[in-house]
Design an enzyme around this catalytic site. Sequence first.
Site, PDB file in Angstrom:
ATOM      1  N   GLU A 328      41.899   7.203  53.499  1.00  0.00           N
ATOM      2  CA  GLU A 328      41.768   6.923  52.204  1.00  0.00           C
ATOM      3  C   GLU A 328      40.217   6.966  51.713  1.00  0.00           C
ATOM      4  OE1 GLU A 328      43.947   5.943  54.131  1.00  0.00           O
ATOM      5  OE2 GLU A 328      45.910   5.469  53.241  1.00  0.00           O
ATOM      6  N   LYS A 438      48.382   2.898  66.813  1.00  0.00           N
ATOM      7  CA  LYS A 438      47.365   3.959  66.765  1.00  0.00           C
ATOM      8  C   LYS A 438      47.101   4.501  68.118  1.00  0.00           C
ATOM      9  CE  LYS A 438      44.148   6.038  63.693  1.00  0.00           C
ATOM     10  NZ  LYS A 438      42.897   5.814  62.996  1.00  0.00           N
TER      11      LYS A 438
HETATM   12  P1  AMP Z   1      43.278   6.988  59.393  1.00  0.00           P
HETATM   13  O1  AMP Z   1      43.418   7.023  57.975  1.00  0.00           O
HETATM   14  O2  AMP Z   1      44.596   7.688  59.944  1.00  0.00           O
HETATM   15  O3  AMP Z   1      42.143   7.560  59.865  1.00  0.00           O
HETATM   16  O4  AMP Z   1      43.337   5.677  59.825  1.00  0.00           O
HETATM   17  C1  AMP Z   1      42.605   4.616  59.300  1.00  0.00           C
HETATM   18  C2  AMP Z   1      42.954   3.218  60.218  1.00  0.00           C
HETATM   19  O5  AMP Z   1      42.474   3.600  61.492  1.00  0.00           O
HETATM   20  C3  AMP Z   1      41.978   2.110  59.592  1.00  0.00           C
HETATM   21  O6  AMP Z   1      42.703   1.468  58.629  1.00  0.00           O
HETATM   22  C4  AMP Z   1      42.030   0.940  60.906  1.00  0.00           C
HETATM   23  O7  AMP Z   1      43.171   0.339  60.996  1.00  0.00           O
HETATM   24  C5  AMP Z   1      41.897   2.053  62.037  1.00  0.00           C
HETATM   25  N1  AMP Z   1      40.566   2.180  62.462  1.00  0.00           N
HETATM   26  C6  AMP Z   1      39.558   3.168  62.056  1.00  0.00           C
HETATM   27  N2  AMP Z   1      38.477   2.993  62.747  1.00  0.00           N
HETATM   28  C7  AMP Z   1      38.581   1.957  63.431  1.00  0.00           C
HETATM   29  C8  AMP Z   1      37.611   1.294  64.144  1.00  0.00           C
HETATM   30  N3  AMP Z   1      36.644   1.681  64.465  1.00  0.00           N
HETATM   31  N4  AMP Z   1      38.067   0.151  64.907  1.00  0.00           N
HETATM   32  C9  AMP Z   1      39.563  -0.199  64.613  1.00  0.00           C
HETATM   33  N5  AMP Z   1      40.275   0.523  64.141  1.00  0.00           N
HETATM   34  C10 AMP Z   1      40.052   1.588  63.219  1.00  0.00           C
END
Ligand code: AMP
Length: 538
Positions: A328, A438
């Site tokens: 997003e 995740k």
């Molecule tokens: P996506 O839209 O699938 O890329 O997922 C986004 C989500 O991944 C975020 O809202 C976080 O919950 C998680 N996320 C992304 N980067 C990180 C990071 N460096 N450390 C921890 N969680 C992360």
Amino acid sequence: MHGLMMDFPLTIHSILEHGYRLFSDVTVTTRLPDGNTHRYTYGDMYRRVKRMSSALEKLGVQVGDRVGTFGWNNYQHLELYYAIPGCGAVCHTLNIRLTHDQLGYIIEHAEDKVIFVDASLMPLFNTISEYLGNVETIVLYNAEPGFETSLPNVRFYEELLATGDEDYDWPVTDERAAMGLCYTSGTTGHPKGALYSHRSMYLHTLGVLQANSLAVDQTDVVLPVVPQFHAMAWGLPYACCMAGAALVMPGPFLQGKPLADMIAEEGVTIAAGVPTIWNGLYQELVANPRELALKELVVGGSAMPRGLTANYESNLGVEVLHAWGMTETSPLGTSCRLPRGHQDMSDEQKWDIKAMQGRPVGGVELRIVDDAGKELPWDGRTLGELQVRGPWVVSCYYKREVNPENFTDDGWFRTGDVVSMTPGGYMKIGDRTKDLVKSGGEWISSVELENAVMAHPKVAEAAVIAIPDEKWSERPLVALVPAEGETVTGEEINEHLAPTFPKYWLPEKYAFIDTVPKTSVGKFDKKVLRAMYAEGKL
Ligand code: AMP
């Protein structure tokens, strides 16, 4: 009074024109599915993109039509990142790791008119053939001559490309026109689409290039391991062309050894991906050391473990740049560059900072709020929901109403991450409100998994939580209550789940309990389950 500056439209093709004019001899290297290497320049790419934009228009693709892609990171996919928006259409990257129901849903929801498919993924693509009824044309690439398929209306990439004109004129001049579409899994319900505009992606590109951010430049060789089908490969296909950085596209070769070979052989200076990938690469580089030009790993998607950062920096001399973002947010939101004065810090202090997700990239605003929506202090301790806004943040999901679950009344996007902020603006993720796991950079829905587990006749109740995992960052744990008088095993449950879910969804960890703890309103209390797990009681 308005300023008197040109209202110059920020478009994807202007990024390509810039790259072509200045960096037409810079290379793009791809590892093809058959193991061979394809190499050409931004100049070659530019001419082929023009042809493909023109060919798509001749095929009947109109401004605003959605055109899907189903493929690994490679040069054809890169061409499509430019050619589809170039003819005014919307590049809908299909995430090959979604379940077939989710893929079917998003193809139908987006109303994809054409889908480009890497032929090496045909076995997977065939599993969604029932959802292709409204797709007018499937275009295959990396297909050997004589490739046979039962799908109707199939064309071949090179043959389609040959129908286009190299002197094609770009039609889009409205920077607010849509150019990309990427769906992301929700806790419940169907995936939701983030619809990027030319303007938002152009500004995001400048965000990626900022010195406090990824800071890619014309001396770099960049390896985006982060897939093109997930959050636009973090915008690197655009940023590298803008900056004149060479690109190395890994195709399907995402394991430690082939990545280490690629990094060594191609002189990669910056590589970007999720922690799981860097874990595998580290093992390989320690077991079989190589001479590397690698100066930095960009890590996001899940939290980069502090220990792995320390290992890379102290044992291999490779810097780690931790970043956070979301589909997003296009996706780049924060990056963790060390602050002024870091030269005087110890390594331990630096790694404490690098374990955080970092400061907002210029252009992105962050705030943290409590349950009532009241803003919380940036004191490095107080945890609150992270909200974000900026010119490359979604204002609404595609074909959905703006809803309070995701957007606030005063125009902020609710991330579902629970974080603290230091007084200096470094964000640290503590938890998340999203009920998702995740694993290796891809989402597993706890709710979907537990519903499927509970559909097994020998199960009374089941709740799924995310637990930390060294290799995959997180894995699902199923806390399961067998039905009265029954005994059941994890293997039995996985056999029941296997036809519905991709392999990486299948849990290896089951805990058998007497009852799932509940909140006052009778919902599964996952906080209690997480605490039980932390205390070794699951
Ligand atoms: P996506 O839209 O699938 O890329 O997922 C986004 C989500 O991944 C975020 O809202 C976080 O919950 C998680 N996320 C992304 N980067 C990180 C990071 N460096 N450390 C921890 N969680 C992360």
